[in-house]
Design an enzyme around this catalytic site. Structure first.
Site, PDB file in Angstrom:
ATOM      1  N   THR A  38       0.807  -1.209   0.000  1.00 48.32           N
ATOM      2  CA  THR A  38       0.000   0.000   0.000  1.00 48.32           C
ATOM      3  C   THR A  38       0.846   1.268   0.000  1.00 48.32           C
ATOM      4  O   THR A  38       1.938   1.294   0.578  1.00 48.32           O
ATOM      5  CB  THR A  38      -0.932   0.018   1.235  1.00 48.32           C
ATOM      6  OG1 THR A  38      -1.572   1.281   1.330  1.00 48.32           O
ATOM      7  CG2 THR A  38      -0.176  -0.210   2.532  1.00 48.32           C
TER       8      THR A  38
ATOM      9  N   LYS B 207       1.567  -3.788   6.845  1.00 49.57           N
ATOM     10  CA  LYS B 207       2.194  -3.694   5.519  1.00 49.57           C
ATOM     11  C   LYS B 207       3.639  -3.218   5.628  1.00 49.57           C
ATOM     12  O   LYS B 207       4.499  -3.615   4.851  1.00 49.57           O
ATOM     13  CB  LYS B 207       1.388  -2.746   4.628  1.00 49.57           C
ATOM     14  CG  LYS B 207       0.009  -3.258   4.287  1.00 49.57           C
ATOM     15  CD  LYS B 207       0.086  -4.421   3.320  1.00 49.57           C
ATOM     16  CE  LYS B 207      -1.279  -4.902   2.919  1.00 49.57           C
ATOM     17  NZ  LYS B 207      -1.275  -5.972   1.936  1.00 49.57           N
TER      18      LYS B 207
HETATM   19  P1  NAD Z   1     -10.329  -8.361   0.049  1.00 47.75           P
HETATM   20  O1  NAD Z   1     -10.550  -8.432   1.507  1.00 47.75           O
HETATM   21  O2  NAD Z   1     -11.486  -8.137  -0.857  1.00 47.75           O
HETATM   22  O3  NAD Z   1      -9.570  -9.692  -0.459  1.00 47.75           O
HETATM   23  C1  NAD Z   1      -8.626 -10.380   0.313  1.00 47.75           C
HETATM   24  C2  NAD Z   1      -8.889 -11.871   0.106  1.00 47.75           C
HETATM   25  O4  NAD Z   1      -7.929 -12.605   0.866  1.00 47.75           O
HETATM   26  C3  NAD Z   1     -10.262 -12.289   0.607  1.00 47.75           C
HETATM   27  O5  NAD Z   1     -10.937 -13.073  -0.367  1.00 47.75           O
HETATM   28  C4  NAD Z   1      -9.981 -13.096   1.865  1.00 47.75           C
HETATM   29  O6  NAD Z   1     -10.947 -14.107   2.100  1.00 47.75           O
HETATM   30  C5  NAD Z   1      -8.593 -13.637   1.588  1.00 47.75           C
HETATM   31  N1  NAD Z   1      -7.770 -13.895   2.788  1.00 47.75           N
HETATM   32  C6  NAD Z   1      -7.471 -13.043   3.794  1.00 47.75           C
HETATM   33  N2  NAD Z   1      -6.694 -13.656   4.708  1.00 47.75           N
HETATM   34  C7  NAD Z   1      -6.484 -14.912   4.246  1.00 47.75           C
HETATM   35  C8  NAD Z   1      -5.772 -16.027   4.739  1.00 47.75           C
HETATM   36  N3  NAD Z   1      -5.114 -15.976   5.914  1.00 47.75           N
HETATM   37  N4  NAD Z   1      -5.749 -17.164   4.018  1.00 47.75           N
HETATM   38  C9  NAD Z   1      -6.411 -17.248   2.837  1.00 47.75           C
HETATM   39  N5  NAD Z   1      -7.114 -16.222   2.311  1.00 47.75           N
HETATM   40  C10 NAD Z   1      -7.154 -15.069   3.016  1.00 47.75           C
HETATM   41  O7  NAD Z   1      -9.204  -7.246  -0.193  1.00 47.75           O
HETATM   42  P2  NAD Z   1      -8.734  -6.576  -1.557  1.00 47.75           P
HETATM   43  O8  NAD Z   1      -9.339  -5.229  -1.652  1.00 47.75           O
HETATM   44  O9  NAD Z   1      -8.876  -7.533  -2.676  1.00 47.75           O
HETATM   45  O10 NAD Z   1      -7.190  -6.370  -1.231  1.00 47.75           O
HETATM   46  C11 NAD Z   1      -6.233  -7.351  -1.605  1.00 47.75           C
HETATM   47  C12 NAD Z   1      -4.841  -6.859  -1.246  1.00 47.75           C
HETATM   48  O11 NAD Z   1      -4.593  -5.633  -1.916  1.00 47.75           O
HETATM   49  C13 NAD Z   1      -4.685  -6.588   0.257  1.00 47.75           C
HETATM   50  O12 NAD Z   1      -3.462  -7.098   0.709  1.00 47.75           O
HETATM   51  C14 NAD Z   1      -4.704  -5.080   0.358  1.00 47.75           C
HETATM   52  O13 NAD Z   1      -3.902  -4.655   1.408  1.00 47.75           O
HETATM   53  C15 NAD Z   1      -4.162  -4.649  -0.991  1.00 47.75           C
HETATM   54  N6  NAD Z   1      -4.692  -3.324  -1.379  1.00 47.75           N
HETATM   55  C16 NAD Z   1      -6.045  -3.132  -1.559  1.00 47.75           C
HETATM   56  C17 NAD Z   1      -6.519  -1.851  -1.888  1.00 47.75           C
HETATM   57  C18 NAD Z   1      -7.978  -1.570  -2.060  1.00 47.75           C
HETATM   58  O14 NAD Z   1      -8.336  -0.369  -2.204  1.00 47.75           O
HETATM   59  N7  NAD Z   1      -8.859  -2.551  -2.069  1.00 47.75           N
HETATM   60  C19 NAD Z   1      -5.598  -0.810  -2.059  1.00 47.75           C
HETATM   61  C20 NAD Z   1      -4.233  -1.044  -1.856  1.00 47.75           C
HETATM   62  C21 NAD Z   1      -3.788  -2.321  -1.529  1.00 47.75           C
HETATM   63  N1  USQ Z   2     -12.696   8.880   3.937  1.00 43.22           N
HETATM   64  C1  USQ Z   2     -13.704   9.835   4.016  1.00 43.22           C
HETATM   65  N2  USQ Z   2     -14.995   9.403   3.990  1.00 43.22           N
HETATM   66  C2  USQ Z   2     -15.323   8.086   3.865  1.00 43.22           C
HETATM   67  C3  USQ Z   2     -14.296   7.126   3.786  1.00 43.22           C
HETATM   68  C4  USQ Z   2     -12.989   7.552   3.825  1.00 43.22           C
HETATM   69  O1  USQ Z   2     -13.452  11.041   4.118  1.00 43.22           O
HETATM   70  O2  USQ Z   2     -16.531   7.779   3.844  1.00 43.22           O
HETATM   71  C5  USQ Z   2     -11.283   9.316   3.935  1.00 43.22           C
HETATM   72  C6  USQ Z   2     -10.424   8.674   5.018  1.00 43.22           C
HETATM   73  O3  USQ Z   2     -10.453   9.415   6.211  1.00 43.22           O
HETATM   74  C7  USQ Z   2      -9.057   8.662   4.358  1.00 43.22           C
HETATM   75  C8  USQ Z   2      -9.360   8.533   2.863  1.00 43.22           C
HETATM   76  O4  USQ Z   2     -10.727   8.887   2.700  1.00 43.22           O
HETATM   77  O5  USQ Z   2      -8.396   9.859   4.564  1.00 43.22           O
HETATM   78  C9  USQ Z   2      -9.118   7.154   2.281  1.00 43.22           C
HETATM   79  O6  USQ Z   2      -9.882   6.209   3.031  1.00 43.22           O
HETATM   80  P1  USQ Z   2     -10.270   4.787   2.381  1.00 43.22           P
HETATM   81  O7  USQ Z   2     -11.114   4.058   3.347  1.00 43.22           O
HETATM   82  O8  USQ Z   2     -10.771   4.979   1.003  1.00 43.22           O
HETATM   83  O9  USQ Z   2      -8.819   4.103   2.193  1.00 43.22           O
HETATM   84  P2  USQ Z   2      -7.803   3.514   3.255  1.00 43.22           P
HETATM   85  O10 USQ Z   2      -8.361   3.369   4.597  1.00 43.22           O
HETATM   86  O11 USQ Z   2      -6.542   4.300   3.105  1.00 43.22           O
HETATM   87  O12 USQ Z   2      -7.578   2.029   2.715  1.00 43.22           O
HETATM   88  C10 USQ Z   2      -7.745   1.647   1.353  1.00 43.22           C
HETATM   89  C11 USQ Z   2      -7.760   0.131   1.322  1.00 43.22           C
HETATM   90  C12 USQ Z   2      -6.418  -0.398   1.812  1.00 43.22           C
HETATM   91  C13 USQ Z   2      -5.288   0.233   1.003  1.00 43.22           C
HETATM   92  C14 USQ Z   2      -5.360   1.745   1.041  1.00 43.22           C
HETATM   93  C15 USQ Z   2      -4.383   2.384   0.090  1.00 43.22           C
HETATM   94  O13 USQ Z   2      -8.831  -0.374   2.112  1.00 43.22           O
HETATM   95  O14 USQ Z   2      -6.384  -1.816   1.672  1.00 43.22           O
HETATM   96  O15 USQ Z   2      -4.043  -0.179   1.486  1.00 43.22           O
HETATM   97  O16 USQ Z   2      -6.679   2.156   0.582  1.00 43.22           O
HETATM   98  S1  USQ Z   2      -3.715   3.856   0.724  1.00 43.22           S
HETATM   99  O17 USQ Z   2      -4.820   4.776   1.030  1.00 43.22           O
HETATM  100  O18 USQ Z   2      -2.845   4.377  -0.281  1.00 43.22           O
HETATM  101  O19 USQ Z   2      -3.024   3.550   1.966  1.00 43.22           O
END
Ligand code: NAD
Ligand code: USQ
Length: 419
Positions: free
Chosen positions: A146, A194
C-alpha cells in the site's frame, strides 16, 4: 503455460486479477479461506453486488472461456503445510499475495481486530516466504502492499518507489550515500502490518535470494473489469460499508441512493487512486517483469492519480446533486496533506493509466443504482474509531460504550456489546 498461484483470489482485487491472467494465457490456481465472506456475516453487511459462490464463479468462467481455474480452500496464515505442499507440487512461476485483512477501520475496531489483523497478515506473509524457501521452487512473489506505508504527512519531495537515498558523514568527514527503505509511517494497525511485511521481504530476499515485487497500491475504485463484465455470475464485490468501503466507491454509491456524502474532517486528505482495471493490468505487468536472481526487492508504486477527498466529493456532488456532509474524523490522520507519488516504473512497462472519467464514474453509479435494494443504509456510517477519545467525541452523538464492541479471545471472534 506459465503458472500463477493467487492467494486471496476470491477478494475484490484477487478475483478480477485471476480472471485477467486466465484470459491472458496463464494457468491460474486460487487459494482463499473465504474469510472476507465470513466477515460480511460478522459485520452484518455484504457486498452491494450479488457475488456468487466460488464454484459458481469458476464453472461460469470455464463455460465462457474453456479455461479451468483450480480453487484451494485453506488459511495461508494457519495451514502452513497445505501451502508448502501446494507450492511444491504446483510449482508456480509466480505467486500473487492478496491474502491479508485489508481494511484500516476494521483493524481499529477493538483489540481483537488489531490482534487478528497483525496475526493474519504477518503470518500469511511469513508462511508464504518460508514455504517458498522450503519448497525450493523458484517462484517470483508479487505482493499487494500500500501507498500508506509512506505515511500521509506532507513532505517536500516526491515519494520515490520504495527506496530513499540518504547521506551520512563518515569518520573522515566525507559524505556516504546509502539507499534505505523509505521510512515507514503507518497510520493504522492495518497499514502497520504492511510496513512489517516489507521487513520480511527485505530479510528473505537478502538471506534466501527470493525474488519479490512489492506493489505499493493506492485506494482502488471501480468494480468491474473486462472479464467480470462478461457475465453477472462473474461480478466483482462492491464494499460500501463504514469499514471496508473505500472512499470514492462509497461516495458514488451514496450519491446513487441519495445519502449525503460522508467526508471525514475537512476532506483535505490527499490520497493516491487507481481503477480496478488498471490494478489487474499492473499485476500482469509485475508478473511479467520479475527481478533477476540476486536483485533486491523490487518496489513499484501502483497509482495513477492523487486527489483530495473533498475534491472527490465535490466532483460526485456536481454530477449527482448529492449533499456533501462533513463528519468528525473517526481516524487519526493529518487534516490536510499534499502527496506526489512517482509511478514511472509502471508507466515504463506500458501501463496506460485510467483517470477518473465520466464513463467509469457513471458505470460505478449505475452498478450502485442497479443493486441499491441490497444496500443496508445502517452500515454506511463508520463506527470504527482510532482511539477511545474519538469514541467519545465521534459525531457527538454516541458514547464510548455505544461505539465499542469487545471481542472475546475466541477463534470464531464472538463478541459481546458493551452496552
Ligand atoms: P479483500 O478483503 O477483498 O480480499 C482479500 C482476500 O484474501 C479475501 O478473499 C480473503 O478471504 C482472503 N484472505 C485473507 N486472509 C487470508 C488467509 N489468511 N488465508 C487465505 N485467504 C485469506 O481485499 P482486496 O481489496 O482484494 O485487497 C487485496 C490486497 O490488496 C490486500 O493485501 C490489500 O492490502 C491490498 N490493497 C487493496 C486496496 C484496495 O483499495 N482494495 C488498495 C491497496 C492495496
Ligand atoms: N474517507 C472519508 N470518507 C469516507 C471514507 C474515507 O473522508 O466515507 C477518507 C479517510 O479518512 C481517508 C481517505 O478517505 O483519509 C481514504 O480512506 P479509504 O477508506 O478509502 O482508504 P484507506 O483506509 O486508506 O484504505 C484503502 C484500502 C487499503 C489500502 C489503502 C491504500 O482499504 O487496503 O491499502 O486504501 S492507501 O490509502 O494508499 O493507503
Amino acid at each position: 503455460m506459465k503458472k500463477v498461484l493467487i492467494l486471496g483470489g476470491d477478494g475484490f482485487c484477487g478475483w478480477p486479477s485471476a480472471l485477467h491472467l486466465s484470459k491472458n494465457g496463464y494457468d491460474v490456481a486460487i487459494v482463499d479461506n473465504l474469510v472476507r465472506r465470513k466477515t460480511d456475516i460478522e459485520l452484518e453487511c455484504g457486498s452491494l453486488t450479488p457475488i456468487q459462490s466460488m464454484s459458481r464463479r469458476l464453472s461460469k468462467w470455464q463455460e465462457l472461456t474453456g479455461q479451468k481455474i483450480a480453487f484451494h480452500y485453506f488459511d495461508v496464515a494457519e495451514n502452513y503445510h497445505r501451502l508448502l505442499t501446494l507450492i511444491a507440487e504446483y510449482k508456480p512461476d509466480s505467486i500473487v499475495h492478496f491474502a491479508e485483512q485489508r481494511a484500516a477501520p476494521y483493524s481499529m475496531k477493538s483489540s481483537w481486530h488489531k490482534r487478528y489483523t497483525v496475526s493474519n497478515n504477518l503470518n500469511a506473509t511469513n508462511n508464504l516466504l518460508a514455504a517458498v524457501v522450503e519448497s525450493g521452487v523458484n517462484s517470483h512473489i508479487v505482493h499487494l502492499g500500500t501507498t500508506g506505508v509512506y505515511g500521509y504527512g506532507t513532505v517536500q519531495q516526491v515519494i520515490p518507489e520504495g527506496y530513499l537515498s540518504v547521506y551520512t558523514k563518515g569518520q573522515n568527514g566525507d559524505l556516504e550515500e546509502h539507499e534505505i527503505l523509505y521510512p515507514a509511517a503507518p497510520g493504522s494497525i492495518y497499514h502497520m502490518t504492511k510496513t512489517q511485511d516489507a521487513l520480511c521481504f527485505y530479510y528473505y530476499n537478502k538471506n534466501d535470494k527470493i525474488r519479490i515485487t512489492d506493489l505499493h497500491q493506492g485506494v482502488v475504485w471501480g468494480t468491474e473489469t473486462e472479464e467480470t463484465r462478461m457475465d453477472e455470475a462473474l461480478i466483482n464485490r462492491f464494499d460500501y460499508d463504514g469499514d471496508y468501503g473505500t472512499v470514492l466507491n462509497r461516495f458514488l454509491m451514496q450519491a446513487a441512493i441519495g445519502h449525503p456524502l460522508t467526508v471525514y474532517g475537512t476532506g483535505g486528505q490527499t490520497r493516491a487512486f487507481i481503477h480496478i482495471q488498471n490494478t489487474v493490468q499492473c499485476v500482469k505487468l509485475a508478473i511479467e517483469s520479475p527481478p533477476k536472481h540476486g536483485d533486491k526487492v523490487q518496489i513499484f508504486n501502483q497509482v495513477t492519480e492523487t486527489h483530495k477527498v473533498r475534491e472527490l466529493a465535490q466532483l460526485v456532488a456536481n454530477k449527482s446533486g448529492a449533499e456533501i456532509r462533513f463528519f468528525d474524523n473517526p481516524r487519526t490522520e493529518d487534516a490536510e496533506n499534499e502527496l506526489i507519488v512517482r509511478n514511472d516504473k509502471f508507466l515504463s512497462l506500458g501501463l496506460n493509466p485510467i483517470h477518473l472519467k465520466d464513463g467509469l464514474l457513471a458505470e460505478v453509479t449505475n452498478i450502485a443504482k442497479k443493486y441499491q435494494h441490497r444496500c443496508d443504509t445502517k452500515s454506511i456510517i463508520c463506527t470504527s474509531v482510532w482511539d477511545a477519545k474519538k469514541a467519545v467525541d465521534y459525531t457527538g452523538k454516541k458514547t464510548a460504550e455505544g461505539l465499542q464492541q469487545t471481542y472475546q479471545d475466541s477463534p470464531t471472534g464472538d463478541f459481546t456489546e458493551m452496552a
